[in-house]
Write a protein that holds these residues in place. Structure first.
Motif, PDB file in Angstrom:
ATOM      1  N   PRO A  90       0.844  -1.193   0.000  1.00  0.00           N
ATOM      2  CA  PRO A  90       0.000   0.000   0.000  1.00  0.00           C
ATOM      3  C   PRO A  90       0.886   1.253   0.000  1.00  0.00           C
ATOM      4  CG  PRO A  90      -0.698  -1.564   1.688  1.00  0.00           C
ATOM      5  CD  PRO A  90       0.619  -2.049   1.171  1.00  0.00           C
ATOM      6  N   LEU A  91       0.447   2.280  -0.707  1.00  0.00           N
ATOM      7  CA  LEU A  91       1.254   3.488  -0.833  1.00  0.00           C
ATOM      8  C   LEU A  91       1.266   4.248   0.493  1.00  0.00           C
ATOM      9  CD1 LEU A  91       2.924   5.317  -2.637  1.00  0.00           C
ATOM     10  CD2 LEU A  91       0.811   6.427  -3.374  1.00  0.00           C
ATOM     11  N   ARG A  92       2.434   4.293   1.112  1.00  0.00           N
ATOM     12  CA  ARG A  92       2.602   4.992   2.372  1.00  0.00           C
ATOM     13  C   ARG A  92       3.881   5.820   2.295  1.00  0.00           C
ATOM     14  NH1 ARG A  92       2.208   0.707   7.125  1.00  0.00           N
ATOM     15  NH2 ARG A  92       3.975  -0.209   6.008  1.00  0.00           N
ATOM     16  N   PHE A  93       3.904   6.920   3.042  1.00  0.00           N
ATOM     17  CA  PHE A  93       5.032   7.831   2.971  1.00  0.00           C
ATOM     18  C   PHE A  93       5.703   7.984   4.329  1.00  0.00           C
ATOM     19  CE2 PHE A  93       2.187   9.173  -0.474  1.00  0.00           C
ATOM     20  CZ  PHE A  93       3.072   9.167  -1.548  1.00  0.00           C
ATOM     21  N   LEU A  94       6.957   8.405   4.277  1.00  0.00           N
ATOM     22  CA  LEU A  94       7.739   8.785   5.449  1.00  0.00           C
ATOM     23  C   LEU A  94       8.425  10.094   5.108  1.00  0.00           C
ATOM     24  CD1 LEU A  94       9.146   8.277   8.204  1.00  0.00           C
ATOM     25  CD2 LEU A  94      10.870   6.951   6.942  1.00  0.00           C
ATOM     26  N   LEU A  95       8.241  11.116   5.949  1.00  0.00           N
ATOM     27  CA  LEU A  95       8.792  12.440   5.670  1.00  0.00           C
ATOM     28  C   LEU A  95       9.840  12.794   6.704  1.00  0.00           C
ATOM     29  CD1 LEU A  95       5.640  12.348   4.718  1.00  0.00           C
ATOM     30  CD2 LEU A  95       6.019  14.763   4.274  1.00  0.00           C
TER      31      LEU A  95
ATOM     32  N   ARG B 146       8.210  -0.247   4.596  1.00  0.00           N
ATOM     33  CA  ARG B 146       7.959  -0.127   3.154  1.00  0.00           C
ATOM     34  C   ARG B 146       7.237   1.178   2.838  1.00  0.00           C
ATOM     35  NH1 ARG B 146       8.849  -5.068   0.615  1.00  0.00           N
ATOM     36  NH2 ARG B 146       7.313  -4.736  -1.032  1.00  0.00           N
ATOM     37  N   ARG B 147       7.890   2.248   3.260  1.00  0.00           N
ATOM     38  CA  ARG B 147       7.364   3.595   3.016  1.00  0.00           C
ATOM     39  C   ARG B 147       8.244   4.336   2.022  1.00  0.00           C
ATOM     40  NH1 ARG B 147       3.523   5.613   6.560  1.00  0.00           N
ATOM     41  NH2 ARG B 147       3.021   4.238   8.321  1.00  0.00           N
ATOM     42  N   VAL B 148       7.616   5.161   1.196  1.00  0.00           N
ATOM     43  CA  VAL B 148       8.343   6.033   0.284  1.00  0.00           C
ATOM     44  C   VAL B 148       8.885   7.211   1.087  1.00  0.00           C
ATOM     45  CG1 VAL B 148       8.220   7.461  -1.785  1.00  0.00           C
ATOM     46  CG2 VAL B 148       6.826   5.385  -1.625  1.00  0.00           C
ATOM     47  N   LEU B 149      10.196   7.352   1.129  1.00  0.00           N
ATOM     48  CA  LEU B 149      10.837   8.414   1.893  1.00  0.00           C
ATOM     49  C   LEU B 149      10.847   9.695   1.065  1.00  0.00           C
ATOM     50  CD1 LEU B 149      12.413   9.392   4.356  1.00  0.00           C
ATOM     51  CD2 LEU B 149      14.490   8.475   3.295  1.00  0.00           C
TER      52      LEU B 149
ATOM     53  N   ASP C 181      16.783  16.215   1.003  1.00  0.00           N
ATOM     54  CA  ASP C 181      18.173  15.906   1.319  1.00  0.00           C
ATOM     55  C   ASP C 181      18.667  14.831   0.341  1.00  0.00           C
ATOM     56  OD1 ASP C 181      20.590  14.947   2.323  1.00  0.00           O
ATOM     57  OD2 ASP C 181      19.944  15.037   4.410  1.00  0.00           O
ATOM     58  N   ARG C 182      19.484  15.235  -0.622  1.00  0.00           N
ATOM     59  CA  ARG C 182      19.954  14.297  -1.633  1.00  0.00           C
ATOM     60  C   ARG C 182      20.833  13.204  -1.027  1.00  0.00           C
ATOM     61  NH1 ARG C 182      22.160  18.378  -6.163  1.00  0.00           N
ATOM     62  NH2 ARG C 182      21.861  19.974  -4.576  1.00  0.00           N
ATOM     63  N   GLY C 183      21.592  13.561  -0.004  1.00  0.00           N
ATOM     64  CA  GLY C 183      22.432  12.563   0.650  1.00  0.00           C
ATOM     65  C   GLY C 183      21.607  11.463   1.287  1.00  0.00           C
ATOM     66  N   LEU C 184      20.496  11.835   1.921  1.00  0.00           N
ATOM     67  CA  LEU C 184      19.608  10.847   2.527  1.00  0.00           C
ATOM     68  C   LEU C 184      19.029   9.918   1.467  1.00  0.00           C
ATOM     69  CD1 LEU C 184      17.876   9.621   4.756  1.00  0.00           C
ATOM     70  CD2 LEU C 184      16.359  11.612   4.602  1.00  0.00           C
ATOM     71  N   LEU C 185      18.636  10.468   0.333  1.00  0.00           N
ATOM     72  CA  LEU C 185      18.020   9.666  -0.719  1.00  0.00           C
ATOM     73  C   LEU C 185      19.021   8.737  -1.412  1.00  0.00           C
ATOM     74  CD1 LEU C 185      15.645  12.325  -2.295  1.00  0.00           C
ATOM     75  CD2 LEU C 185      15.015  10.405  -0.829  1.00  0.00           C
TER      76      LEU C 185
ATOM     77  N   TRP D 273      13.615   1.875   1.159  1.00  0.00           N
ATOM     78  CA  TRP D 273      12.777   1.015   0.323  1.00  0.00           C
ATOM     79  C   TRP D 273      12.441   1.703  -0.991  1.00  0.00           C
ATOM     80  CZ3 TRP D 273       7.345   1.330  -0.851  1.00  0.00           C
ATOM     81  CH2 TRP D 273       6.867   0.195  -1.534  1.00  0.00           C
ATOM     82  N   ALA D 274      12.044   2.960  -0.913  1.00  0.00           N
ATOM     83  CA  ALA D 274      11.776   3.797  -2.082  1.00  0.00           C
ATOM     84  C   ALA D 274      11.863   5.240  -1.609  1.00  0.00           C
ATOM     85  CB  ALA D 274      10.399   3.496  -2.674  1.00  0.00           C
ATOM     86  N   GLY D 275      12.156   6.141  -2.524  1.00  0.00           N
ATOM     87  CA  GLY D 275      12.308   7.529  -2.120  1.00  0.00           C
ATOM     88  C   GLY D 275      11.958   8.487  -3.236  1.00  0.00           C
ATOM     89  N   ALA D 276      11.800   9.749  -2.866  1.00  0.00           N
ATOM     90  CA  ALA D 276      11.508  10.786  -3.849  1.00  0.00           C
ATOM     91  C   ALA D 276      12.007  12.125  -3.329  1.00  0.00           C
ATOM     92  CB  ALA D 276      10.008  10.862  -4.139  1.00  0.00           C
ATOM     93  N   TYR D 277      12.609  12.877  -4.204  1.00  0.00           N
ATOM     94  CA  TYR D 277      13.071  14.216  -3.869  1.00  0.00           C
ATOM     95  C   TYR D 277      11.885  15.178  -3.951  1.00  0.00           C
ATOM     96  CZ  TYR D 277      15.879  18.489  -3.989  1.00  0.00           C
ATOM     97  OH  TYR D 277      16.415  19.721  -3.723  1.00  0.00           O
ATOM     98  N   VAL D 278      11.735  16.027  -2.953  1.00  0.00           N
ATOM     99  CA  VAL D 278      10.687  17.054  -2.952  1.00  0.00           C
ATOM    100  C   VAL D 278      11.308  18.324  -3.527  1.00  0.00           C
ATOM    101  CG1 VAL D 278       9.112  18.402  -1.530  1.00  0.00           C
ATOM    102  CG2 VAL D 278       9.532  15.995  -0.984  1.00  0.00           C
TER     103      VAL D 278
END
Length: 247
Positions: free
Chosen positions: A88-93, A131-134, A138-142, A148-153
């Motif tokens: 399921p689509l879940r996020f972590l900020l 299993r959250r999209v981070l 912070d490019r270093g964090l990504l 598990w998965a990530g995206a730059y804001v």
């Protein structure tokens, strides 16, 4: 002996990550013959979370490809909408995206948020464990392999941040169903059951309440409701209940 050279072309959307002198349409890059293409792209400052298809001389290759002398490399941006498989689509900020977290929760989107700076390793581990999209700026964090998965804001403005996430991931929307403080589910609450938690003016003025099933916070349509309603209405009008952009 001169190092071998490849020609690297970044998609226009990705050039903002590169140093100013490397934001040209095509850039010659010296390679060592052992580093993967993923490593080369990251050396430009581009998080792999933002990279879509990689083409070498017009053919798709994986990030593990080791480029060779004279190859022409095209780095495309991740396709939108982006589908995240397997959960399921879940996020972590991260700690810097508190306003975005609250707005996602307002729309009923599962958005965990670390109000304290717990450190990059802990965030990466939590992304993997749950299993959250981070989401982060912070490019270093990504770049951490454990996530598990990530995206730059891309923006530092909450309105644009929300638009970016909704357009990229098209999550299902269920407004007014999550606690904006802790992310827990809300349930309808009888006035009599929550009145001891209310100020006198609130008890006198309002009759419809909801309560978080996790932290017990009580909600009602107070002074800020008009502003929040606009956020919800705009999101539903633009993306629909299933997050798909409408004409």
């Amino acid at each position: 002996m001169a190092q071998p050279i490849i020609q690297l072309s970044l998609a226009p959307e990705l050039r903002l990550f590169a140093p100013a002198e490397r934001r040209t349409e095509q850039t010659p890059v010296a390679i060592d013959g052992t580093s993967t293409l993923g490593h080369v792209v990251e050396s430009f400052g581009v998080p792999l979370t933002e990279v879509g298809q990689l083409l070498v001389d017009g053919r798709p290759v994986p990030v593990s490809h080791v480029p060779g002398e004279g190859e022409a490399v095209e780095v495309r941006a991740v396709e939108r909408p982006q589908r995240v498989p397997g959960a399921p689509l879940r996020f972590l900020l991260d700690v810097h995206l508190g306003t975005l977290a609250r707005r996602l929760r307002l729309l009923g989107i599962d958005a965990a948020y670390e109000a304290e700076d717990c450190g990059d390793p802990a965030l990466a581990a939590l992304s993997a464990a749950e299993r959250r999209v981070l989401l982060s700026r912070d490019r270093g964090l990504l770049r951490r392999r454990q996530i598990w998965a990530g995206a730059y804001v891309y923006s530092d403005r909450p309105d644009e941040q929300l638009k970016d996430v909704l357009e990229r991931f098209t999550p299902d929307l269920a407004p007014w169903t999550r606690c904006t403080a802790c992310n827990g589910p809300l349930r309808d609450a009888e006035k009599g059951a929550v009145q001891e938690r209310l100020e006198h003016g609130t008890r006198r003025t309002y009759d419809v309440f909801a309560q978080c099933t996790v932290c017990d916070r009580v909600y009602w349509r107070g002074a800020h409701h008009t502003r929040l309603e606009k956020i919800v209405t705009d999101a539903i009008r633009t993306y629909g209940p299933h997050g798909t952009p409408t004409a």
